[in-house]
Motif scaffolding. Sequence first.
Motif, mmCIF file in Angstrom:
data_model
loop_
_atom_site.group_PDB
_atom_site.id
_atom_site.type_symbol
_atom_site.label_atom_id
_atom_site.label_comp_id
_atom_site.label_asym_id
_atom_site.label_seq_id
_atom_site.Cartn_x
_atom_site.Cartn_y
_atom_site.Cartn_z
ATOM 1 N N ALA A 37 0.756 -1.109 0.060
ATOM 2 C CA ALA A 37 0.114 0.295 -0.030
ATOM 3 C C ALA A 37 0.906 1.151 0.028
ATOM 4 O O ALA A 37 2.089 1.185 0.300
ATOM 5 N N LYS A 38 0.560 2.241 -0.505
ATOM 6 C CA LYS A 38 1.082 3.409 -0.506
ATOM 7 C C LYS A 38 1.132 4.002 0.941
ATOM 8 O O LYS A 38 0.425 3.750 2.157
ATOM 9 N N LYS A 39 2.310 5.029 1.398
ATOM 10 C CA LYS A 39 2.725 5.366 2.476
ATOM 11 C C LYS A 39 1.505 6.387 2.988
ATOM 12 O O LYS A 39 1.165 7.295 2.436
ATOM 13 N N THR A 40 0.890 6.102 4.232
ATOM 14 C CA THR A 40 -0.329 6.789 4.810
ATOM 15 C C THR A 40 -0.374 6.683 6.300
ATOM 16 O O THR A 40 0.378 5.642 6.820
ATOM 17 N N GLU A 41 -0.881 7.360 6.929
ATOM 18 C CA GLU A 41 -0.914 7.591 8.369
ATOM 19 C C GLU A 41 -2.074 8.092 9.109
ATOM 20 O O GLU A 41 -2.930 8.938 8.382
ATOM 21 N N ASP A 42 -2.470 7.804 10.119
ATOM 22 C CA ASP A 42 -3.718 8.291 10.857
ATOM 23 C C ASP A 42 -3.113 8.685 12.315
ATOM 24 O O ASP A 42 -2.394 8.209 12.987
ATOM 25 N N PHE A 43 -3.900 9.783 12.796
ATOM 26 C CA PHE A 43 -3.383 10.421 14.258
ATOM 27 C C PHE A 43 -4.371 10.263 15.316
ATOM 28 O O PHE A 43 -5.562 10.976 14.988
ATOM 29 N N ILE A 44 -4.224 9.613 16.230
ATOM 30 C CA ILE A 44 -5.303 9.260 17.079
ATOM 31 C C ILE A 44 -4.726 9.301 18.492
ATOM 32 O O ILE A 44 -3.870 8.418 18.864
ATOM 33 N N ASN A 45 -5.217 10.154 19.416
ATOM 34 C CA ASN A 45 -4.702 10.163 20.900
ATOM 35 C C ASN A 45 -3.240 9.996 21.108
ATOM 36 O O ASN A 45 -2.963 9.145 21.693
ATOM 37 N N ASN A 46 -2.476 10.960 20.294
ATOM 38 C CA ASN A 46 -0.995 10.788 20.214
ATOM 39 C C ASN A 46 -0.264 9.613 19.781
ATOM 40 O O ASN A 46 0.653 9.408 20.007
ATOM 41 N N ILE A 47 -1.032 8.721 19.319
ATOM 42 C CA ILE A 47 -0.617 7.493 18.210
ATOM 43 C C ILE A 47 -0.578 8.118 16.865
ATOM 44 O O ILE A 47 -1.788 8.373 16.534
ATOM 45 N N ILE A 48 0.288 7.556 16.231
ATOM 46 C CA ILE A 48 0.322 7.573 14.669
ATOM 47 C C ILE A 48 0.336 6.270 14.247
ATOM 48 O O ILE A 48 1.220 5.724 14.293
ATOM 49 N N PHE A 49 -0.903 6.043 13.831
ATOM 50 C CA PHE A 49 -1.069 4.649 13.113
ATOM 51 C C PHE A 49 -0.352 4.745 11.607
ATOM 52 O O PHE A 49 -1.028 5.465 10.708
ATOM 53 N N SER B 121 2.193 -3.306 17.710
ATOM 54 C CA SER B 121 1.033 -3.979 18.348
ATOM 55 C C SER B 121 0.392 -4.836 17.555
ATOM 56 O O SER B 121 -0.276 -4.758 16.592
ATOM 57 N N GLY B 122 0.609 -6.286 17.710
ATOM 58 C CA GLY B 122 -0.057 -7.411 16.866
ATOM 59 C C GLY B 122 0.736 -7.440 15.490
ATOM 60 O O GLY B 122 1.999 -7.666 15.499
ATOM 61 N N LEU B 123 -0.047 -7.043 14.540
ATOM 62 C CA LEU B 123 0.655 -6.726 13.114
ATOM 63 C C LEU B 123 0.791 -5.404 12.658
ATOM 64 O O LEU B 123 1.326 -5.076 11.725
ATOM 65 N N GLY B 124 0.111 -4.495 13.377
ATOM 66 C CA GLY B 124 -0.050 -3.282 13.020
ATOM 67 C C GLY B 124 1.377 -2.240 13.633
ATOM 68 O O GLY B 124 1.685 -2.368 14.927
ATOM 69 N N THR B 125 1.438 -1.253 12.871
ATOM 70 C CA THR B 125 2.747 -0.534 13.093
ATOM 71 C C THR B 125 2.061 0.889 13.480
ATOM 72 O O THR B 125 1.152 1.518 12.976
ATOM 73 N N TYR B 126 2.893 1.487 14.477
ATOM 74 C CA TYR B 126 2.646 2.718 15.251
ATOM 75 C C TYR B 126 3.820 3.456 15.491
ATOM 76 O O TYR B 126 4.832 3.102 15.701
ATOM 77 N N MET B 127 3.519 4.736 15.740
ATOM 78 C CA MET B 127 4.785 5.649 16.364
ATOM 79 C C MET B 127 3.934 6.448 17.406
ATOM 80 O O MET B 127 2.846 7.074 17.123
ATOM 81 N N ARG B 128 4.731 6.903 18.460
ATOM 82 C CA ARG B 128 4.203 7.607 19.500
ATOM 83 C C ARG B 128 4.575 9.230 19.199
ATOM 84 O O ARG B 128 5.623 9.266 19.015
#
Length: 335
Positions: free
Chosen positions: A112-124, A137-144
Motif C-alpha cells: 500500500a502507499k505510505k499513509t498515516e492516521d493520528f489518534i490520541n497521540n498515536i500515529i497509526f 502492536s500485533g501486526l500493526g505499526t505505529y509511532m508515539r
Amino acid sequence: MNKYDSLIVKIADEYNIEKGKLEPINNWKMRVIYSLLGRMAIAALFDDIEGDMTSITHMKNRIVDVLESYRKIYPEINGFLPEKLGNLADEIYDIYLHTGVFYHIPNRIVPAKKTEDFINNIIFTRGYELNIQQNISGLGTYMRKDNTSYNASYKNIFHLDMTNLEDRWKFWTENVEWTELNVDGDIEYLRLKPPFTGGYWVNKSNGDGRISLLRIGYKENKLYYLYKEDLDANLFVCQLPTWIVKDYNYRSLANACLYYEGVLPPTTYRYDGDIVYVKFGYLPSPSNLYLWKLYSWPTSFYEFPRDFNRICTRYVFEGIVELMKKQGYEFIEEK
C-alpha cells in the motif's frame, strides 16, 4: 533459559513489544514472533521475483519458512502453534488484506502507499518503508507522538463507519417501505436478548412489534431484511442492500439494533502492565474488528480465527477505544 533469548529480546526492543507483568515468558515470545512474522510478510512484498510482483503464495510461504526457523530456535513455542503452520500464514494474510496493508490484484499483491492516521497521540502507520523505525502492536505499526503540537488529524484510513450506533439504526429504520413476507423455508431472527454466547440468530421472532433483522437462505446466499411483526403475527419486511450485509457486514446493523434496544454487551478489558487483555461481548462490524485484529495479538495461536479475545499494547488500545466510544461502544475495565 534458551541461549537465543537475547535474540528475542532484541526483536522485542526494536518493535517495543513489552511483556505483561504477569504474562508467562513463552506467551510473550510467541507474541514477539507473531509480530516478526508480520514484518517478514511485508518484506516479501518487496522481493523481486524475476521482475514480477509478489504472489500470495510467495508471501504465505515466507511466513511459514520464517516460522519453521524460529520454532527450531525456540522449541518451547511448539505447543502454541497450530498443527498446520499455513493456518497462521492464512490469518496474517487475511488481516492484512482487510486492512489495506497491500493492494490485491489477481494472484498478486503489492504494498500500500505510505499513509498515516493520528489518534490520541498515536500515529497509526501503513505502507512505511521497512527501514523506518516503528513500534508494533500485533501486526500493526505505529509511532508515539507525545507532542500535542504535531500537525495531524484523523483521516479514517481504515474506512470505519464512524456513525453513532443509535443514528445508524434510525437512518435505516425511518421511512421504511414495508411489504408482507410470504416465503417458505427457514427464517432466522436476530437474537435480541442476552446471553449471546449461543449464537446471534434464533428461530423465533421477537413478537412484540419492534423492528429488528431477519435472514433467509443458506450459507453464503442469505438475504437480509429489516422486519416487524403485527398483532396477528404477520411479518412485514424491507430487504437490505447487499453491500450493507455481505461478508458479515450485517453486524454493523446488528450492533446498532442491540445498542438501540439497550442490550449491546460491553467490551471488557484488563491491564497487565503495558499490555491489555480485551474481550468482546459481541463482535463489532468487520471494519472495526479488523482494526482491532491488526493492532492486537490473539490470546491463542493454536486455531483461527481468534476474534473474541485479544491482547493489545496499552497505548494503542487507548487510542482505538477513543474511536469506538465515538460510535457508542461501551468499555468496562475488569477489576
